[in-house]
Enzyme design. Sequence first.
Site, PDB file in Angstrom:
ATOM      1  N   ASP A 212     -14.099 -18.288   1.484  1.00 42.07           N
ATOM      2  CA  ASP A 212     -13.211 -17.355   2.186  1.00 42.07           C
ATOM      3  C   ASP A 212     -13.061 -17.810   3.629  1.00 42.07           C
ATOM      4  O   ASP A 212     -13.810 -18.681   4.094  1.00 42.07           O
ATOM      5  CB  ASP A 212     -13.790 -15.938   2.156  1.00 42.07           C
ATOM      6  N   ASP A 214     -13.641 -16.958   7.509  1.00 37.65           N
ATOM      7  CA  ASP A 214     -14.528 -16.098   8.282  1.00 37.65           C
ATOM      8  C   ASP A 214     -13.689 -15.031   8.991  1.00 37.65           C
ATOM      9  O   ASP A 214     -12.450 -15.057   8.959  1.00 37.65           O
ATOM     10  CB  ASP A 214     -15.322 -16.943   9.281  1.00 37.65           C
TER      11      ASP A 214
END
Length: 296
Positions: A212, A214
């Site tokens: 993902d 941050d």
Amino acid sequence: MTDTIEPVIGLLGGSGLYDIDGLEDREWREVETPWGKPSDALLFGRLDGVRCVFLPRHGRGHPLTPSDVNYRANIDALKRSGVTDILSLSAVGSLNGDLPPGTFVIVDQFIDRTFARKKSFFESGCVAHVSVAHPVCPRIGDHVEAAARGIGLKHKRGGTYLTMEGPQFSTKAESEMYRAWGCDVIGMTNMPEAKLAREAEICYATVAMVTDFDCWHPDHDAVTVDAVVKVMMANADRAKQLVKTVVPMLGQARGPCPAGCDRALEYALVTAPEKRDPALLAKLDAVAGRVLNRAA
């Protein structure tokens, strides 16, 4: 005459990677170390005839936080098991807009922001200073890059991994600061792991698997846990494919490491022999046996 090394490949599995498919003659074994218990038993086996030792960094079922992992015991156990090369696989967040979820980054640098971990095998009684200016083995990186290209894996060669203590994720201000520092990915486990591998004279490289963005990213709040887990599991499947491809490359007989990873302690010990603590030397038998036995 150059010594020929028959490699034994150590595999450190991160979040979502708790086993290695395709291992023959597989056997989970407990390995004792003078530094305490490793994260789990070690899985011994062969992949395409190459000897491999796998260790799930957080333990099977993920019972260990990043701070609770016994990094010294893990590296010592791999060294005692004959491992010459370590491929570390880690789930990370991205700090770089050009590295979206699903990208594999072949890391070449680290910034260590951890503070609650034992970071060296060498303590009062036997002091050593090793260089970690170039903390990963470029030879392993070359093979990983070739394997990634061969299987069409989305990857980037080179990148800086910021290791935070955790287990909480970053604040947005921290995330933005790490981006300003030029970091590419952020995780919680590869330090002091890489430093300890260098002290143990084991060639080491990291593949950071992006799950993902941050929290710096404007779309971060739209990311759900389910989405992250889905990417993590897909990454784990791709990591297993990468391992199957790269292990035969790494398993070819070779000479000493051109980068000198396997000779990192050559001039590192600074404590005079008569001042060295016998109890600590006994604990260093696997990690530093090459230089300590020679000194004796």
